[in-house]
Design an enzyme around this catalytic site. Structure first.
Site, PDB file in Angstrom:
ATOM      1  N   SER B  21     -11.516 -39.656  45.582  1.00 35.37           N
ATOM      2  CA  SER B  21     -12.530 -38.713  45.110  1.00 35.37           C
ATOM      3  C   SER B  21     -12.884 -38.950  43.643  1.00 35.37           C
ATOM      4  O   SER B  21     -12.016 -39.262  42.826  1.00 35.37           O
ATOM      5  CB  SER B  21     -12.016 -37.287  45.281  1.00 35.37           C
ATOM      6  OG  SER B  21     -12.978 -36.371  44.815  1.00 35.37           O
ATOM      7  N   SER B  46     -15.466 -34.059  44.163  1.00 38.13           N
ATOM      8  CA  SER B  46     -15.031 -32.679  44.418  1.00 38.13           C
ATOM      9  C   SER B  46     -16.214 -31.749  44.201  1.00 38.13           C
ATOM     10  O   SER B  46     -16.836 -31.751  43.144  1.00 38.13           O
ATOM     11  CB  SER B  46     -13.886 -32.294  43.484  1.00 38.13           C
ATOM     12  OG  SER B  46     -12.723 -33.004  43.846  1.00 38.13           O
ATOM     13  N   GLY B  72     -14.478 -33.438  34.180  1.00 33.41           N
ATOM     14  CA  GLY B  72     -14.736 -32.002  34.188  1.00 33.41           C
ATOM     15  C   GLY B  72     -15.404 -31.505  35.455  1.00 33.41           C
ATOM     16  O   GLY B  72     -16.195 -30.564  35.424  1.00 33.41           O
ATOM     17  N   LEU B  73     -15.081 -32.156  36.573  1.00 34.93           N
ATOM     18  CA  LEU B  73     -15.596 -31.760  37.894  1.00 34.93           C
ATOM     19  C   LEU B  73     -17.120 -31.605  37.962  1.00 34.93           C
ATOM     20  O   LEU B  73     -17.635 -30.605  38.449  1.00 34.93           O
ATOM     21  CB  LEU B  73     -14.934 -30.446  38.360  1.00 34.93           C
ATOM     22  CG  LEU B  73     -13.434 -30.486  38.624  1.00 34.93           C
ATOM     23  CD1 LEU B  73     -12.898 -29.078  38.930  1.00 34.93           C
ATOM     24  CD2 LEU B  73     -13.093 -31.419  39.784  1.00 34.93           C
ATOM     25  N   ASN B 125      -8.907 -30.201  46.459  1.00 35.62           N
ATOM     26  CA  ASN B 125      -8.530 -30.640  45.118  1.00 35.62           C
ATOM     27  C   ASN B 125      -7.820 -29.475  44.436  1.00 35.62           C
ATOM     28  O   ASN B 125      -8.443 -28.562  43.899  1.00 35.62           O
ATOM     29  CB  ASN B 125      -9.777 -31.069  44.328  1.00 35.62           C
ATOM     30  CG  ASN B 125      -9.433 -31.533  42.921  1.00 35.62           C
ATOM     31  OD1 ASN B 125      -8.311 -31.316  42.442  1.00 35.62           O
ATOM     32  ND2 ASN B 125     -10.380 -32.155  42.249  1.00 35.62           N
ATOM     33  N   CYS B 128      -6.662 -31.419  39.934  1.00 36.18           N
ATOM     34  CA  CYS B 128      -7.381 -31.963  38.779  1.00 36.18           C
ATOM     35  C   CYS B 128      -6.674 -31.450  37.521  1.00 36.18           C
ATOM     36  O   CYS B 128      -6.497 -30.246  37.368  1.00 36.18           O
ATOM     37  CB  CYS B 128      -8.843 -31.505  38.794  1.00 36.18           C
ATOM     38  SG  CYS B 128      -9.707 -31.939  37.279  1.00 36.18           S
ATOM     39  N   GLY B 215      -4.781 -45.677  37.370  1.00 35.66           N
ATOM     40  CA  GLY B 215      -4.689 -47.139  37.328  1.00 35.66           C
ATOM     41  C   GLY B 215      -3.252 -47.622  37.410  1.00 35.66           C
ATOM     42  O   GLY B 215      -2.321 -46.840  37.643  1.00 35.66           O
ATOM     43  N   GLY B 241      -2.848 -43.829  43.438  1.00 33.36           N
ATOM     44  CA  GLY B 241      -2.307 -44.019  42.097  1.00 33.36           C
ATOM     45  C   GLY B 241      -2.059 -45.484  41.832  1.00 33.36           C
ATOM     46  O   GLY B 241      -1.017 -46.018  42.211  1.00 33.36           O
TER      47      GLY B 241
END
Lengths: 260, 302
Positions: B21, B46, B72-73, B125, B128, B215, B241
């Site tokens: 996402s 999201s 920040g979505l 989600n 976050c 990353g 991840g």
């Protein structure tokens, strides 16, 4: 590492009452049409196409239009900004007679391409379209390259009265042009695109940009083309397939905003 | 013959690499491109009830060993996003709707719309690390999380995935709350809360100051989380991840994941990373005598 590097502003030039050029030291090679992300610490970070390329310095030229550009506009030699880039693909400059059409501040990012073409001794015609004479800049600068330069103003206060795209249509009829390069209001570029069905065409697109690293998808056009990595320069064939070209762009939330 | 298709509960995907996402998933065109690039499933940006612009820039940085972001979505809101989802209805791969909210009711309403728009599953989600009142702030409260998951699983018939945060003392406790709420799978991990400071200006570079680290650097953290979860949770696990190569995917499978999600890898290796990872996975499996992903899942567990 891909982070802004704090860099002092070397000099600034006021081009018109609300257009400024900021020059900074940056030895990296840059292709005309590529852009930097300019960080104004504490305010924002915005994409800015390069407007002047020398071996050791680069420049950006912009209009004071929003919060970030307004803050940037206040800065002078000695102030610090964060620089990262260059990003994007840049123009492919080729042909025997080239036409450049800059609308509004669009001429700023076309300037290095024009200088490049003239250095290669390529015949170059430039049309700068502005609303009114007070908004005109880079006319002398472009003339000094040896290009043929025309100016159009919407109100007829200088040069030819009318739109840059109308004059471009006239030039295209009279001259044998191999390629057209443009940056400016998207509806103007869309009009030019229609005139260039059989001429090589490259346009620089502007979209709300966030990461500039090809990840967030914010600046995507068409079928997933990232203006920040796959652009900002798109050729005529590609633009043909980008259905949103000249129709809409997206705001910071990803909502469609129609061009009118 | 190596078969890399996999299943997550009742959801079957042709290959185990899903788009995570937040990457290239704000509009239908971008998601089309990721499908063409070989993603086995797409997880959407999201989406909340209302449009949200996200934070000013800088929003994403590449550091020495990973990426740091605080978007920040940003999203156009579920009503506008319906138009994008309509364009994906004929898609060959499953679209998984990622949603965020502050309350069980908000999550249930969003999940309902996602199901209505043809989503094959929803991903909650609750992890976050940089959005006030959302994400990790609801996902770290086990009672609230239980209520959210229950509200969603009672509302929709499609599978419900819960994406959880590594920024907690006990990740198993969080996943257990989701399991008790009848979740269908756990997605782990979201980004690791982190910061980068510019020395010259003496200030954090991200406009939001803190962000989420992703990353390669976080791969060992993700692998450990999946390994812990696999020993205590009965649900299928989806590993996220730092997965950048086929061997990274193998490592996550061995820790207990049935599928993986790729995000930062799109930066490191370009959009075609899905096809590349699948090829590497197939090559590794055939070189080591495996014919099916399920043979790898949990192979490293005690």
């Amino acid at each position: 590492m891909n982070i802004p590097i704090i860099t002092p502003i070397q000099s600034t030039t006021l081009e018109t009452k609300d257009v400024k050029t900021i020059t900074f030291a940056h030895p990296a090679p840059v292709i005309p049409g590529q852009f930097y992300m300019i960080w104004i610490p504490g305010v924002d970070e915005i994409p800015m196409s390069v407007s002047r390329i020398t071996l050791k310095t680069k420049a950006i030229t912009f209009r004071d239009v929003g919060d970030a550009t307004h803050q940037l506009f206040q800065l002078n030699a000695g102030s610090h900004i964060g620089i990262r880039g260059p990003y994007g693909n840049g123009f492919t400059i080729a042909g025997k007679h080239l036409l450049f059409v800059g609308g509004g501040t669009g001429i700023a990012m076309l300037a290095p391409a024009i200088e490049h073409a003239r250095k290669q001794k390529v015949k170059t015609t430039v049309i700068i379209g502005v609303k009114t004479h007070q908004e005109l800049f880079f006319e002398q600068h472009m003339k000094r390259t040896g290009a043929t330069v025309y100016v159009t103003t919407d109100d007829g206060s200088y040069g030819e009265k009318g739109f840059a795209s109308d004059l471009a249509a006239t030039v295209l009829k009279k001259e044998h042009i191999d390629a057209v390069y443009t940056c400016g209001p998207e509806l103007m570029m869309k009009t030019l695109h229609k005139l260039c069905k059989h001429i090589r065409f490259q346009a620089s697109l502007e979209r709300y940009m966030k990461c500039a690293m090809g990840l967030c998808g914010q600046c995507c056009v068409g079928d997933g083309l990232r203006v920040c990595v796959d652009g900002p320069i798109f050729d005529g064939t590609t633009l043909q397939k980008i259905t949103d070209f000249g129709k809409y762009h997206r705001d910071a939330a990803g909502r469609k905003i129609m061009y009118k | 013959m190596v078969d890399i298709s996999t299943t997550i509960g009742s959801l079957r995907i042709k290959n185990p690499t899903m788009l995570a996402s937040g990457i290239m998933d704000e509009d239908a065109g971008s998601m089309h491109r990721m499908i063409r690039s070989g993603a086995g499933a797409i997880v959407t940006k999201s989406i909340g009830l209302h449009a949200r612009e996200g934070y000013p820039n800088p929003t994403v940085l590449e550091l020495e060993y990973g990426l740091l972001n605080a978007m920040g979505l940003p999203n156009p809101g579920i009503d506008a996003y319906e138009d994008e989802l309509q364009l994906l209805k004929k898609s060959r791969v499953p679209i998984i709707g990622s949603i965020y909210g502050a309350t069980p009711d908000e999550f249930a309403r969003l999940a309902d719309t996602m199901q209505h728009c043809g989503a094959a599953a929803v991903e909650l989600n609750v992890s976050c690390p940089h959005a006030k009142h959302y994400g990790m702030e609801v996902g770290c409260d086990t009672q609230l999380l239980y209520k959210i998951v229950t509200a969603v699983t009672e509302q929709v018939t499609i599978p419900v995935f819960v994406k959880i945060s590594p920024n907690v003392t006990n990740i198993v406790e969080i996943a257990s709350a989701a399991e008790q709420g009848n979740a269908d799978a756990i997605v782990a991990i979201n980004t690791v809360k982190a910061m980068k400071i510019d020395l010259e200006t003496r200030q954090p570079i991200l406009a939001n100051k803190t962000g989420g680290y992703s990353g390669r650097a976080i791969k060992p953290i993700g692998v450990r989380c999946i390994y812990d979860l696999a020993q205590h949770i009965k649900l299928p696990l989806i590993g996220v991840g730092g997965i950048t190569t086929g061997q990274d995917a193998v490592e996550y499978f061995m820790a207990g994941a049935s599928a993986v999600q790729l995000g930062s890898a799109v930066y490191y290796r370009g959009p075609d990373v899905f096809r590349a990872v699948c090829t590497e996975l197939k090559d590794w499996m055939s070189a080591h005598g495996y014919t099916n992903v399920s043979q790898l899942v949990g192979a490293a567990l005690p």
